[in-house]
Design an enzyme around this catalytic site. Sequence first.
Site, PDB file in Angstrom:
ATOM      1  N   CYS A 283       3.707  29.537 -13.847  1.00 23.47           N
ATOM      2  CA  CYS A 283       2.317  28.738 -13.919  1.00 23.47           C
ATOM      3  C   CYS A 283       2.191  28.611 -11.919  1.00 23.47           C
ATOM      4  O   CYS A 283       1.563  28.300 -11.451  1.00 23.47           O
ATOM      5  CB  CYS A 283       1.791  27.934 -14.561  1.00 23.47           C
ATOM      6  SG  CYS A 283       3.026  26.814 -14.923  1.00 23.47           S
TER       7      CYS A 283
ATOM      8  N   LYS B 251       4.082  25.820 -32.549  1.00 21.00           N
ATOM      9  CA  LYS B 251       3.790  26.991 -32.280  1.00 21.00           C
ATOM     10  C   LYS B 251       3.887  27.731 -31.247  1.00 21.00           C
ATOM     11  O   LYS B 251       3.448  27.757 -30.091  1.00 21.00           O
ATOM     12  CB  LYS B 251       2.492  26.868 -32.701  1.00 21.00           C
ATOM     13  CG  LYS B 251       2.276  28.494 -33.171  1.00 21.00           C
ATOM     14  CD  LYS B 251       2.212  29.762 -33.049  1.00 21.00           C
ATOM     15  CE  LYS B 251       1.791  30.611 -31.393  1.00 21.00           C
ATOM     16  NZ  LYS B 251       1.947  31.436 -30.485  1.00 21.00           N
TER      17      LYS B 251
HETATM   18  P1  ADP Z   1      -0.043  34.420 -21.916  1.00 23.65           P
HETATM   19  O1  ADP Z   1      -0.158  35.051 -21.428  1.00 23.65           O
HETATM   20  O2  ADP Z   1       1.025  32.732 -21.494  1.00 23.65           O
HETATM   21  O3  ADP Z   1       0.773  34.741 -23.051  1.00 23.65           O
HETATM   22  P2  ADP Z   1      -1.492  32.923 -23.312  1.00 23.65           P
HETATM   23  O4  ADP Z   1      -2.819  31.761 -23.543  1.00 23.65           O
HETATM   24  O5  ADP Z   1      -1.748  34.087 -24.715  1.00 23.65           O
HETATM   25  O6  ADP Z   1      -0.593  33.123 -22.699  1.00 23.65           O
HETATM   26  O7  ADP Z   1      -0.876  32.269 -25.042  1.00 23.65           O
HETATM   27  C1  ADP Z   1      -0.062  30.765 -25.355  1.00 23.65           C
HETATM   28  C2  ADP Z   1      -0.070  30.464 -26.776  1.00 23.65           C
HETATM   29  O8  ADP Z   1      -0.751  30.478 -26.608  1.00 23.65           O
HETATM   30  C3  ADP Z   1       1.083  31.220 -26.791  1.00 23.65           C
HETATM   31  O9  ADP Z   1       1.858  30.319 -28.142  1.00 23.65           O
HETATM   32  C4  ADP Z   1      -0.426  32.148 -27.890  1.00 23.65           C
HETATM   33  O10 ADP Z   1       0.059  32.494 -29.297  1.00 23.65           O
HETATM   34  C5  ADP Z   1      -0.755  31.306 -28.063  1.00 23.65           C
HETATM   35  N1  ADP Z   1      -2.186  31.105 -28.964  1.00 23.65           N
HETATM   36  C6  ADP Z   1      -2.404  32.561 -28.273  1.00 23.65           C
HETATM   37  N2  ADP Z   1      -4.070  32.828 -28.867  1.00 23.65           N
HETATM   38  C7  ADP Z   1      -4.241  31.943 -29.185  1.00 23.65           C
HETATM   39  C8  ADP Z   1      -5.383  31.008 -29.899  1.00 23.65           C
HETATM   40  N3  ADP Z   1      -6.871  31.890 -29.874  1.00 23.65           N
HETATM   41  N4  ADP Z   1      -5.164  30.206 -30.710  1.00 23.65           N
HETATM   42  C9  ADP Z   1      -4.188  29.227 -30.280  1.00 23.65           C
HETATM   43  N5  ADP Z   1      -2.763  29.393 -29.712  1.00 23.65           N
HETATM   44  C10 ADP Z   1      -3.301  31.036 -29.218  1.00 23.65           C
END
Ligand code: ADP
Length: 499
Positions: free
Chosen positions: A284, A175
């Site tokens: 990071c 994903k």
């Molecule tokens: P960034 O700030 O680098 O975008 P995120 O943690 O928001 O970091 O996103 C990193 C990855 O995690 C992306 O692929 C995003 O779609 C996914 N992601 C975000 N929220 C969730 C969630 N609740 N559960 C699983 N995956 C998530």
Amino acid sequence: MAPAKTNYIAGRWLSADSCSEFTSCNPARTTEVLGAYSRSGHAEVALAVAAARTAFQAWRKTPAPQRAAVLTRMGRLMEERKEALALQMTREMGKVLVEARGDVQEAIDMAHYMAAFGRMPTGHIAPSERPEVYCAAERVAAGVVGMITPWNFPIAIPSWKMFPALLAGNAIVFKPAEDTPGLAVTFVQMLEEAGLPPGVVNLVTGLGEEAGAALVEAEGVDVISFTGSTEIGRRIAAQCGGMLKRISCELGGKNAIVVLEDADIDLAVKGALWSAFGTAGQRCTAASRLIVQKSILPAFREKLLHQTLALRMGDGADPGVEIGPVINRKQLQRIHEYVELGRHEGARLLAGGKIMQEGPFAEGCFYLPTLLDNAAPGMRIAQEEIFGPVTALMEAHTMEDAVQMANATRYGLSLSLYTQNVSRAFHAVQELHAGLVYINLPTSGAEIQLPFGGIKNTGNGHREAGMAAMDYCTEWKSVYVNYSAGSDLVRAQIDTCPQ
Ligand code: ADP
């Protein structure tokens, strides 16, 4: 228009059941929409996990050298298409072309490095305390690995996660980040071309809280490998804990460069510039704290300021551009809020601090490279990850002071120290508390043959890359074989030792 078929499940390209979609655009010109992608949820993830479970059975029994051959072909394909992949990356997430090429090169290196493990030992043999018993421990594939990746290294990070897992015999559901789905599609198409059997890697495009969350919750997923924010990582690690599902987290950082009074200042300034503003600070490992010993701070500040002001910002695809856009408008606002917060906390703005809206920047997400001065360890800008082209100067009196300041955050990914004194260098290696420590090198620049990852709130004890990458995606199987012809039961610890 027919719905986008960007999910790859059991070897077929499919659209989401609901036919709903999301789009991705070029952060240098957000009016340039690059494509529409399937917005997947539980249904698509369930199909992908089922496909992976089925394919796993054959893939784990495929001889490792054959699995490795797929990685070798993938490495070659990426070599042939390096420039096209880099161009696609610059358009999709903004990093300048030279860095995009580096991102692809990391994946090429990882493919060839992991392919070499195809004929390497996968465990060890140990003596038994019982006569005529053979004892061995071998690594076996963990099963189905769910991979959730960010947008900032859209080829390198999937390759770090996938290539070790594939070599070990796992099947995968991938994903990718919603900001870089196009590169994920290209990457999976290339794996298909490299000869990966259907179902071994499955792609579900979609949003984090939908497709990502469904993957975390899916029963048939044995391991989650996640790279992203500490906030989301913490949440999904708790969920996985409740399910006794293994999760490898690679999260945020608040990295620092320490410059001691005996450092080569020009070298340290180059390192600071690269770590702070490379990939527009969206790594990071970016250095958002520059801890400089008092006597050389004025000279260091002046040189750094001069070079920061000289950075050429623009579309990363234009030759000569050194700093591209940030990923999206939400992030642009967040970065600006942090800079305003820093000023409010008492830091002094030396350069930048501005969302660019005029002329060629009007349609993009551009933030001027920003240098703050007079930052103190307790400030939020010195504690929280900003993930943008912002760095802050902090004054230290002694080496001990500087090292203590460097260590004083809740993160522990990458710390660097500049000195020309070998004794100080090795003491720094000993005292800097992080997963990656650099001497006379910037905080970014990890090589694929060493473990990558951090301590404290940066992760949960796992590492990517290097030989350590095999740990997250394999289980140890200990094997005991009694080859004696006799009919006596010989009990360990009981019949083999004096009672
Ligand atoms: P960034 O700030 O680098 O975008 P995120 O943690 O928001 O970091 O996103 C990193 C990855 O995690 C992306 O692929 C995003 O779609 C996914 N992601 C975000 N929220 C969730 C969630 N609740 N559960 C699983 N995956 C998530």
